[in-house]
Scaffold this motif. Structure first.
Motif, PDB file in Angstrom:
ATOM      1  N   HIS A 305      45.659  35.389  31.120  1.00 20.07           N
ATOM      2  CA  HIS A 305      44.701  36.586  31.458  1.00 20.07           C
ATOM      3  C   HIS A 305      44.017  37.081  30.337  1.00 20.07           C
ATOM      4  CE1 HIS A 305      48.267  38.897  30.159  1.00 20.07           C
ATOM      5  NE2 HIS A 305      47.198  39.814  30.184  1.00 20.07           N
ATOM      6  N   GLN A 306      44.539  37.131  29.174  1.00 20.26           N
ATOM      7  CA  GLN A 306      44.049  37.498  28.035  1.00 20.26           C
ATOM      8  C   GLN A 306      42.666  36.914  27.589  1.00 20.26           C
ATOM      9  OE1 GLN A 306      46.623  36.021  28.129  1.00 20.26           O
ATOM     10  NE2 GLN A 306      46.703  34.546  26.350  1.00 20.26           N
ATOM     11  N   LEU A 307      42.284  35.800  28.124  1.00 20.32           N
ATOM     12  CA  LEU A 307      41.110  35.089  27.851  1.00 20.32           C
ATOM     13  C   LEU A 307      39.834  35.317  28.742  1.00 20.32           C
ATOM     14  CD1 LEU A 307      42.598  31.486  26.943  1.00 20.32           C
ATOM     15  CD2 LEU A 307      41.676  33.421  25.384  1.00 20.32           C
ATOM     16  N   ILE A 308      40.269  36.329  29.809  1.00 18.55           N
ATOM     17  CA  ILE A 308      39.011  36.645  30.675  1.00 18.55           C
ATOM     18  C   ILE A 308      38.862  38.094  30.715  1.00 18.55           C
ATOM     19  CG2 ILE A 308      38.540  36.851  33.164  1.00 18.55           C
ATOM     20  CD1 ILE A 308      39.960  34.262  33.869  1.00 18.55           C
ATOM     21  N   ALA A 309      37.833  38.574  30.472  1.00 19.02           N
ATOM     22  CA  ALA A 309      37.319  40.150  30.287  1.00 19.02           C
ATOM     23  C   ALA A 309      37.024  40.755  31.331  1.00 19.02           C
ATOM     24  CB  ALA A 309      36.193  40.006  29.081  1.00 19.02           C
ATOM     25  N   GLU A 310      36.825  40.365  32.574  1.00 27.78           N
ATOM     26  CA  GLU A 310      36.260  40.969  33.978  1.00 27.78           C
ATOM     27  C   GLU A 310      37.325  40.521  35.138  1.00 27.78           C
ATOM     28  OE1 GLU A 310      31.959  40.664  34.606  1.00 27.78           O
ATOM     29  OE2 GLU A 310      31.843  42.151  32.693  1.00 27.78           O
ATOM     30  N   PRO A 311      37.537  41.490  35.654  1.00 23.82           N
ATOM     31  CA  PRO A 311      38.268  41.151  36.943  1.00 23.82           C
ATOM     32  C   PRO A 311      37.626  40.176  37.981  1.00 23.82           C
ATOM     33  CG  PRO A 311      37.742  43.333  37.163  1.00 23.82           C
ATOM     34  CD  PRO A 311      37.576  43.025  35.900  1.00 23.82           C
ATOM     35  N   PHE A 312      38.027  39.875  38.866  1.00 26.34           N
ATOM     36  CA  PHE A 312      37.492  39.108  39.825  1.00 26.34           C
ATOM     37  C   PHE A 312      36.167  39.960  40.602  1.00 26.34           C
ATOM     38  CE2 PHE A 312      36.900  37.976  44.420  1.00 26.34           C
ATOM     39  CZ  PHE A 312      36.720  36.636  44.364  1.00 26.34           C
ATOM     40  N   PRO A 313      35.028  39.226  40.471  1.00 25.40           N
ATOM     41  CA  PRO A 313      33.744  40.011  40.811  1.00 25.40           C
ATOM     42  C   PRO A 313      33.665  40.144  42.082  1.00 25.40           C
ATOM     43  CG  PRO A 313      33.323  37.579  40.390  1.00 25.40           C
ATOM     44  CD  PRO A 313      34.658  37.816  40.124  1.00 25.40           C
ATOM     45  N   GLU A 314      33.065  41.436  42.415  1.00 27.49           N
ATOM     46  CA  GLU A 314      33.193  42.073  44.014  1.00 27.49           C
ATOM     47  C   GLU A 314      32.220  43.053  44.143  1.00 27.49           C
ATOM     48  OE1 GLU A 314      37.374  41.852  46.037  1.00 27.49           O
ATOM     49  OE2 GLU A 314      37.762  42.699  44.341  1.00 27.49           O
ATOM     50  N   ASP A 315      31.696  43.058  45.316  1.00 23.34           N
ATOM     51  CA  ASP A 315      30.834  44.094  45.757  1.00 23.34           C
ATOM     52  C   ASP A 315      30.812  44.151  47.424  1.00 23.34           C
ATOM     53  OD1 ASP A 315      28.540  45.819  46.375  1.00 23.34           O
ATOM     54  OD2 ASP A 315      26.992  44.556  45.200  1.00 23.34           O
ATOM     55  N   ILE A 316      31.307  45.656  47.726  1.00 21.26           N
ATOM     56  CA  ILE A 316      31.704  45.780  49.113  1.00 21.26           C
ATOM     57  C   ILE A 316      30.300  45.528  49.917  1.00 21.26           C
ATOM     58  CG2 ILE A 316      31.034  48.093  49.085  1.00 21.26           C
ATOM     59  CD1 ILE A 316      33.610  48.554  50.972  1.00 21.26           C
ATOM     60  N   ASP A 317      29.088  45.679  49.332  1.00 24.08           N
ATOM     61  CA  ASP A 317      27.865  45.554  50.077  1.00 24.08           C
ATOM     62  C   ASP A 317      27.543  44.178  50.384  1.00 24.08           C
ATOM     63  OD1 ASP A 317      27.284  48.450  50.046  1.00 24.08           O
ATOM     64  OD2 ASP A 317      26.246  48.291  48.336  1.00 24.08           O
ATOM     65  N   GLN A 318      28.172  43.197  49.473  1.00 24.26           N
ATOM     66  CA  GLN A 318      27.733  41.720  49.659  1.00 24.26           C
ATOM     67  C   GLN A 318      28.838  41.074  50.363  1.00 24.26           C
ATOM     68  OE1 GLN A 318      24.661  41.116  48.897  1.00 24.26           O
ATOM     69  NE2 GLN A 318      24.358  42.780  47.425  1.00 24.26           N
ATOM     70  N   GLU A 319      30.143  41.750  50.306  1.00 21.29           N
ATOM     71  CA  GLU A 319      31.421  40.938  50.881  1.00 21.29           C
ATOM     72  C   GLU A 319      31.295  40.122  52.031  1.00 21.29           C
ATOM     73  OE1 GLU A 319      35.039  39.956  52.809  1.00 21.29           O
ATOM     74  OE2 GLU A 319      33.833  41.707  53.297  1.00 21.29           O
ATOM     75  N   SER A 320      30.818  40.990  53.056  1.00 24.62           N
ATOM     76  CA  SER A 320      30.586  40.207  54.474  1.00 24.62           C
ATOM     77  C   SER A 320      29.567  39.138  54.572  1.00 24.62           C
ATOM     78  CB  SER A 320      30.228  41.347  55.529  1.00 24.62           C
ATOM     79  OG  SER A 320      28.909  41.962  55.262  1.00 24.62           O
ATOM     80  N   LEU A 321      28.774  39.379  53.803  1.00 21.15           N
ATOM     81  CA  LEU A 321      27.587  38.276  53.738  1.00 21.15           C
ATOM     82  C   LEU A 321      28.001  36.969  52.890  1.00 21.15           C
ATOM     83  CD1 LEU A 321      24.154  39.953  52.899  1.00 21.15           C
ATOM     84  CD2 LEU A 321      25.092  39.277  55.240  1.00 21.15           C
ATOM     85  N   ILE A 322      29.080  37.310  51.985  1.00 17.76           N
ATOM     86  CA  ILE A 322      29.676  36.093  51.034  1.00 17.76           C
ATOM     87  C   ILE A 322      30.580  35.408  52.163  1.00 17.76           C
ATOM     88  CG2 ILE A 322      31.168  35.469  49.304  1.00 17.76           C
ATOM     89  CD1 ILE A 322      30.136  37.950  47.814  1.00 17.76           C
ATOM     90  N   ALA A 323      31.496  35.963  52.867  1.00 15.56           N
ATOM     91  CA  ALA A 323      32.122  35.733  53.901  1.00 15.56           C
ATOM     92  C   ALA A 323      31.487  34.831  55.015  1.00 15.56           C
ATOM     93  CB  ALA A 323      32.914  36.863  54.457  1.00 15.56           C
TER      94      ALA A 323
END
Length: 945
Positions: A305-323
């Protein structure tokens, strides 16, 4: 410029520059690798230098989300459990029923329901009789529970209040992230009422005001004692044995552009709608790609994990459209017009998502091939015959469901509750059956088809072993007029609707019950043109004659008036000479010398003849498309304090436009007279006119206008309150204006109303407001007046039925079947199985004269007036067919004091009647011939139009 630079630069200098650049790039890369231990995943999946690393917990949380994105859940072929089953529920055994199994009827099978599923379907089911509840269906039709895949119940609760209106989040045209689940009201009284109509599963959708309206939820209509919305969901209790679908609502066309365009915002056009849609989908697609890149990178690093700087990218405004893009959401799109349907199909191809269903889609039958371009087998969830309320709905066709199914497109019927009361969902299927849809497809359209479109066909929509125990037993065949359930079972739990039903008594009426399981054919013999040497070879030649003469043979029943019905075993004949009714009955025309010369002779094949029906309450002739001002007469406004207000009241006759589509459809359905009032939402509506619907030019045509001033129309109640006129003041205004009119020495509108020359139609639903009208009548009678009040609406009129009868005040129920939609009309009797009686039953029992008006949600429903009358025959054994005819003909004519030949058939008078090829209270019966109604000659309809 770059090209010319390269041409002009010395070759050696160019090589030197490249070498230096490459050396610098390599050095920089080595530096970064040595000095920056972590990396950052860019939005588009680019690996870039990072400043910090995420925690191990964040890393593993992201990995679990990556795993969830890839998970697939299968559904077993035969289920052994219903996750919604209620522990302790006794098994239910249904015997002696006729089981409908999607494409056939099965006799002699017993149905065993246990643990929330259908456990057995067999001729003989071995059970301990003491351990099960036995229901004897007594030869009735048994179907799976009905499914309404478009309802706003619970987010637009009854009664309609601002506090409980949660259908549309109308603050932005793009709200895909809002959820019905967070606003659904499990205490909505509609839940019980709707379930009593046999609906067991419903998809609750956001409204259609936004391009992206938000997430929907699928529920079962079994009340939860804990009032938990989550527990009402179809997916409640589901673990991992089946997929838990999500649902979304979107809309295109008029609604979003009309609302936001009216505020000067985008979208104001379909162009703007498409742009916003594609812009938002592009953002969702970009984030989806970023998530996929993150997951790919995280899996490659195998826990570092030390090689990744940002958590899993998410956005509640986009989540349902991604689904949606991942195929986890079933999309339901409000769409009517061909170009809107094609645009949405185009978007689905561009962004690679699937459309589960187009909703409403009243023009979808024109673009079947375009619909097939979309991924999957898109369902059309539509109305059977609702039309005309806006431009998108104006070109609708009653034959659309058959056209669509013939093209291989699944069709479901839905309510759009509370636009239509979802309790009457099966009525939509029955009407489609009437217009030619196969009976099994008509039933599938409210069972298996919506189940497939909602992704739950493995659980609901069919009678089969392993399916949820959602079962309905029908009092009469569900595709007959007025059909209602006798029993509704959800998840194996029989529902209690409050009315005691004696099943043992029902079983003893076996002969009657078997007859109630009969379904009349949806196509009956058409009227025939007989050859009697007059030279007519087709209907076009025989109809529309200048002389309007004809002979009708083989008539089985003729309704002349409430006391005169010709129903002889002998052949009955009707003779019309030059537009006048010369004779009607079994004694007519035995000597053919009495037949008019050169008149066509029609064989009605045993059909019925009725007087022309009479419509009131609708605005026929005053509007075509309600949402388009250019098609309206306009809305009248008044000042009740104006001393000359009586001279300023709008007269409908001054604004009537003949030949419109609403008038034409009403005429072809046998509605030959309309009493139309001006359009107004004020205390004063204006003065109505009575005229014939068949006039094609202007009111100047001969015999079109029956009464240019038919009645004074008022609105009493909350509608006028919005105009700063409290109800108490409304009552005082009526009393004072009529009192002053009675005392006036000059003739005014209010003078004529006070003395009874002009009927006063008061639209009100509330019992106390009706009581105020009765008191005003008593007051005026004491002063020597004799006002002729008529109550329109009348939902709570049954509560003052005795007083109405004593006062001789008639009631026009509008709509014919009520719902507790408004706070001031909560005492609505919705009828069996919720209440044993309706307002109509009680009013008739008390001796009140009653009429019916069409559904107030749509003037296009006037063509169903005969069905509104016949609906009551199924639930009120005391009501006769003669009574039913009177509800929409002579009763209304009497209330408005119209001349004696309106709404009746009179020998020796102008011929005004409608000929049907069967019993008009049965689906499949069609209008065959019309005489009168404002047309010259005879209008023939040997085939359904």
């Amino acid at each position: 410029m770059e090209k010319s630079f390269r041409q002009d630069a010395p070759r050696s200098s160019w090589r030197k520059g490249v070498s230096i650049a490459l050396a610098g790039l390599l050095a920089g890369t080595l530096y970064l690798s040595a000095n920056l231990p972590t990396t950052r995943l860019g939005f588009e999946g680019r690996v870039e230098p990072a400043r910090v690393s995420i925690s191990s917990a964040s890393f593993h949380e992201g990995l679990s989300k990556c795993s969830a994105l890839r998970s697939t859940v299968g559904t077993s072929a035969v289920r052994t459990r219903n996750p919604r089953a209620v522990k302790g529920t006794k098994p239910v055994l249904i015997k002696n029923g006729i089981l409908w199994t999607d494409n056939q009827y099965i006799h002699g099978k017993t149905l065993l329901l246990d643990e929330g599923i259908i456990k057995e379907i067999d001729a003989a089911v071995e059970v301990d009789a003491s351990s099960v509840d036995v229901i004897d269906a007594a030869g009735r039709i048994v179907t799976p529970g009905l499914i309404d895949m478009h309802s706003h119940m619970g987010v637009g609760s009854w009664p309609s209040l601002e506090a409980t209106e949660d259908t549309n989040e109308m603050t932005d045209p793009l709200t895909p992230a809002v959820r019905v689940l967070d606003g659904f009201n499990p205490s909505d009284p509609a839940i019980k009422i709707v379930a009593s109509g046999g609906i067991t599963t419903t998809l609750i959708l956001p409204g259609s005001g936004n391009i992206m309206g938000g997430e929907a939820t699928a529920i079962k209509l079994r009340p939860m004692p804990n009032l938990s919305v989550e527990d009402m969901q179809v997916s409640a209790g589901v673990v991992d044995e089946e997929k838990k679908w999500r649902y979304m609502k979107m809309a295109c066309g008029e609604n979003p552009k009309r609302f936001y365009g009216g505020q000067g915002k985008i979208p104001s056009t379909r162009l703007g709608e498409a742009y916003l849609f594609r812009q938002r989908m592009q953002k969702a697609r970009q984030l989806k790609r970023a998530q996929e890149a993150w997951c790919e990178r995280a899996q490659q690093l195998q826990g570092r994990h030390q090689l990744i700087a940002e958590p899993f990218p998410e956005d509640i405004d986009q989540e349902s459209l991604i689904a949606l893009l991942r195929g986890d959401v079933l999309l339901n799109v409000h769409c009517y017009e061909p170009m809107d349907i094609e645009a949405m199909v185009r978007h689905s191809v561009e962004f690679n998502f699937t459309i589960a269903a187009f909703h409403h889609a009243l023009q979808a039958h024109k673009v079947t091939e375009i619909i097939k371009r979309g991924r999957g087998n898109i369902t059309v969830a539509t109305f059977a015959d609702m039309w005309g309320y806006k431009k998108e709905a104006f070109p609708a066709s009653v034959h659309a469901p058959k056209i669509l199914t013939d093209a291989g497109i699944p069709v479901a019927f839905k309510s759009d509750h509370a636009v239509l009361n979802s309790q009457d969902l099966v009525y939509e299927s029955a009407k489609a059956y009437h217009y030619g849809l196969n009976e099994h497809l008509a039933l599938a359209a409210v069972t298996s088809v919506p189940a497939h479109a909602m992704g739950i066909a493995h659980r609901v929509g069919r009678l089969a072993v392993g399916m949820d125990a959602d079962v309905v037993i029908w009092e009469q065949h569900p595709l007959t007029l007025g059909a209602r359930p006798t029993e509704v079972i959800i998840d194996g739990v029989p529902q209690d609707f409050g009315e005691e039903r004696a099943l043992t008594e029902m079983a003893s009426q076996e002969a009657t019950v078997i007859d109630r399981a009969r379904l009349p054919p949806n196509s009956k013999p058409s009227m025939e043109l007989e050859d009697h040497g007059h030279g007519y070879t087709n209907f076009q030649e025989a109809c529309l004659q200048p002389t309007s003469s004809l002979v009708l043979r083989n008539v089985s029943k003729i309704y002349l008036d409430k006391d005169v019905v010709l129903d002889s075993e002998e052949e009955q004949v009707v003779i019309v000479k030059d537009g006048w009714l010369a004779c009607a009955g079994s004694d007519c025309g035995k000597d053919k010398a009495d037949w008019p010369n050169n008149a066509p002779v029609f064989n009605l094949q045993g059909g019925h003849i009725l007087p022309g029906l009479v419509s009131t309450g609708a605005r026929l002739g005053m509007l075509e498309i309600e949402s388009e001002e250019s098609t309206l007469d306009g809305v009248s406004e008044y000042d009740v304090n104006d001393p000359n207000v009586d001279k300023k009241l709008a007269r409908a006759i001054d604004g009537v436009k003949m030949g419109g589509l609403h008038l034409e459809k009403a005429y072809k359905a046998g509605v030959l007279t309309t009493i139309t009032n001006p359009i107004s939402f004020e205390f004063f509506t204006g003065i109505s006119a009575a005229f014939k619907t068949g006039g094609q030019n202007t009111v100047l045509d001969d015999d079109i206008v029956i009464a240019d001033e038919a009645a004074l129309h008022l609105v009493l109640g909350n509608t006028a309150v919005k105009k700063n006129l409290p109800i108490s003041r409304q009552v005082a205004t009526i009393r004072n204006l009529l009192t002053d009119g009675l005392k006036s020495t000059t003739t005014t509108v209010f003078k004529n109303a006070a003395v009874g020359k002009l009927p006063i139609v008061v639209y009100t639903e509330n019992k106390d407001e009706i009581a105020s009208v009765i008191q005003i009548q008593r007051h005026l009678r004491r002063l020597g007046g004799n006002p002729k009040f008529v109550i329109m609406g009348g939902i709570e009129s049954w509560m003052v039925a005795d007083h109405l009868a004593d006062a001789d005040i008639p009631v026009i129920l509008r709509p014919a079947r009520c719902t507790p939609t408004h706070f001031h009309a909560q005492h609505c009797l919705v009828g069996p199985p919720i209440t044993p009686h309706t307002a109509l039953d009680i009013l008739l029992e008390k001796g009140v004269k009653v009429g019916l008006a069409s559904l107030d949600a749509d003037d296009g429903y006037v063509r169903n007036l005969i069905w509104d009358a016949g609906w009551n025959l199924a639930t009120n054994p005391k009501l006769t067919q003669v009574d039913a005819v009177g509800l929409v003909s002579w009763n209304i004519a009497d209330m408005f004091q119209l001349k004696s030949d309106v709404g009746r058939i009179k020998q020796g008078a102008r011929a005004e009647f409608v000929a049907y090829n069967g019993n008009p209270f049965e689906f499949g019966t069609e209008v065959q011939l019309i005489v009168g109604g404002g047309r010259k000659g005879v209008e023939c309809f040997p085939k359904q139009i």
